[in-house]
Design a protein around this motif. Structure first.
Motif, PDB file in Angstrom:
ATOM      1  N   GLN A   4       2.197   2.742   4.212  1.00 49.31           N
ATOM      2  CA  GLN A   4       1.203   1.787   3.734  1.00 49.31           C
ATOM      3  C   GLN A   4      -0.228   2.153   4.098  1.00 49.31           C
ATOM      4  OE1 GLN A   4       1.664  -2.109   5.474  1.00 49.31           O
ATOM      5  NE2 GLN A   4       2.538  -1.305   7.351  1.00 49.31           N
ATOM      6  N   ASP A   5      -0.467   2.791   5.245  1.00 45.06           N
ATOM      7  CA  ASP A   5      -1.837   3.175   5.567  1.00 45.06           C
ATOM      8  C   ASP A   5      -2.096   4.663   5.305  1.00 45.06           C
ATOM      9  OD1 ASP A   5      -0.502   4.407   7.630  1.00 45.06           O
ATOM     10  OD2 ASP A   5      -1.499   3.311   9.245  1.00 45.06           O
ATOM     11  N   HIS A   6      -1.153   5.310   4.631  1.00 49.43           N
ATOM     12  CA  HIS A   6      -1.287   6.694   4.170  1.00 49.43           C
ATOM     13  C   HIS A   6      -1.517   7.672   5.322  1.00 49.43           C
ATOM     14  CE1 HIS A   6      -2.941   4.700   0.244  1.00 49.43           C
ATOM     15  NE2 HIS A   6      -1.680   4.389   0.497  1.00 49.43           N
ATOM     16  N   SER A   7      -0.898   7.358   6.478  1.00 50.20           N
ATOM     17  CA  SER A   7      -1.035   8.217   7.652  1.00 50.20           C
ATOM     18  C   SER A   7       0.165   9.129   7.860  1.00 50.20           C
ATOM     19  CB  SER A   7      -1.238   7.351   8.906  1.00 50.20           C
ATOM     20  OG  SER A   7      -0.101   6.516   9.117  1.00 50.20           O
TER      21      SER A   7
ATOM     22  N   GLU B 127      -6.070  10.200  -0.728  1.00 44.83           N
ATOM     23  CA  GLU B 127      -5.112   9.319  -0.052  1.00 44.83           C
ATOM     24  C   GLU B 127      -4.164  10.106   0.847  1.00 44.83           C
ATOM     25  OE1 GLU B 127      -3.345   7.356  -3.386  1.00 44.83           O
ATOM     26  OE2 GLU B 127      -4.696   5.639  -3.254  1.00 44.83           O
TER      27      GLU B 127
ATOM     28  N   GLY C  41       0.794  -1.224   0.000  1.00 49.89           N
ATOM     29  CA  GLY C  41       0.000   0.000   0.000  1.00 49.89           C
ATOM     30  C   GLY C  41       0.821   1.265   0.000  1.00 49.89           C
ATOM     31  N   SER C  42       2.105   1.169   0.315  1.00 46.77           N
ATOM     32  CA  SER C  42       2.966   2.353   0.253  1.00 46.77           C
ATOM     33  C   SER C  42       3.306   2.664  -1.200  1.00 46.77           C
ATOM     34  CB  SER C  42       4.247   2.125   1.058  1.00 46.77           C
ATOM     35  OG  SER C  42       5.018   1.082   0.497  1.00 46.77           O
TER      36      SER C  42
END
Length: 378
Positions: free
Chosen positions: A104-107, A289, A64-65
């Motif tokens: 990966q979790d777009h945080s 995102e 996801g990154s």
């Protein structure tokens, strides 16, 4: 009875007229929305990076990154000719280069600035006519864009980092200034006076709200602050990125459709992207995102470098720190402390009573030639 029928008939006519008016507004609104969509889509310029580079590239992450190569071009073509000083001799180079890694979790995200004068192994690239430009074992990083455009810059970055550049975004001088003006300017703080005859920037210490031309001069400034190196200028660019994030986050764009349209129209006219990003839907998707990432969720560093052997006006990646940095991004992990602890100081935030201290790497880039040092060309 006849009167009741007349009232009923009039009521029906009024309802029919209202329904027709509502339908007309819906159709008109759809037409305006359709026009806006096609207008914004038509604004975006793109480069088919995938087609030009083929499959001989690092693999994309599966967790996801993702990574984006962000370039600032110093082209003087079109409306760029009289902006921010300097002279490129009719060519265009990647004056600013940043690798944006989104986790990966777009945080959160990390940004790595690559000094333009870093000597790298540049691969073979095709120029604008399709002719192959031979690679070089020792070329300045920003020469990749000059000889082979965006595709060569991406290819060189992937070879340097071992990371897949999933997307590419480029903005030139005029585009950057337009975007800053569209969002209402940007606020920066400097604890020292900045006077740079080349960029045209003249700021006393304090907080300043800059318009587009001033903001461009700020990110282009280097002779008027700190040790005069390109590494110091990168620190100003980092401050500008954080300031832009704060400004756009508090601009209330979605509550103001007129301003939202203005910013959207300006932004899409000002950037060049890879083909996968070259649509309103794709850009909005990317914005969604990234919406949770603000200045506090952004870590910005400069690639660790040292003076190049035999050339104090060029730099090379410092090892093993550089490899550790790229490995951390590839693993979507935390940045190495060795990298975070040795970052150059922002010259605009140095103590007013003393010149900005350069880190060992910044000092290594200082010299009287045409590289990252104080005497380097713009």
């Amino acid at each position: 009875m006849a009167e009741h029928e007349r009232v009923t008939t009039r009521r029906r006519r009024v309802l029919l007229a209202a329904a027709c008016a509502a339908a007309a507004l819906v159709v008109l609104g759809a037409g305006v929305a359709g026009y806006a969509y096609f207008r914004l889509n038509g604004n975006i310029q793109s480069v088919d990076i995938d087609a030009r580079l083929g499959t001989a590239r690092p693999s994309s992450a599966t967790d996801g990154s993702f990574n984006i190569l962000v370039l600032g071009s110093d082209s003087r073509a079109g409306g760029n000719g009289d902006l921010a000083g300097g002279d490129t001799g009719g060519t265009a180079r990647s004056d600013t280069a940043m690798v944006l890694h989104v986790n990966q979790d777009h945080s959160r995200a990390e940004v790595v600035s690559i000094p333009r004068d870093t000597l790298v192994a540049r691969p073979d690239c095709a120029d604008g006519t399709g002719r192959t430009v031979p690679g070089s074992k020792r070329a300045m990083f920003n020469s990749a864009y000059e000889v082979g455009g965006a595709a060569c810059a991406v290819k060189t970055t992937e070879q340097l980092t071992g990371l897949r550049m999933d997307h590419y975004v480029e903005i030139d001088f005029a585009g950057f200034a337009r975007v800053v003006d569209a969002i209402g300017g940007v606020t920066v703080t400097t604890t020292v006076a900045i006077h740079d005859r080349d960029s045209g920037l003249d700021l006393p210490p304090g907080e300043h709200h800059l318009d587009g031309r001033q903001a461009l001069a700020f990110v282009r400034t280097r002779h008027g602050v700190g040790d005069g190196s390109d590494l110091g200028r990168i620190e100003l660019q980092k401050q500008m990125v954080r300031s832009l994030l704060r400004q756009t986050g508090g601009a209330g764009l979605f509550a103001n459709p007129v301003k939202l349209w203005s910013v959207g129209d300006t932004l899409t006219r000002s950037i060049t992207t890879d083909t996968a990003l070259a649509s309103v839907n794709s850009l909005v998707g990317l914005a969604q995102e990234l919406k949770g990432i603000g200045p506090d969720q952004l870590t910005m560093v400069t690639l660790p470098v040292v003076a190049a052997p035999g050339d104090p006006n060029r730099v090379v990646a410092e090892q093993p720190q550089a490899d550790q940095l790229w490995a951390a991004l590839k693993a979507d992990g935390e940045l190495p402390r060795a990298v975070l602890g040795e970052q150059p100081e922002n010259p605009a935030l140095a103590t007013p009573t003393a010149p900005a201290k350069a880190s060992p790497k910044a000092a290594a880039g200082t010299g009287a030639g045409t590289g990252s040092g104080a005497g380097a060309t713009r």
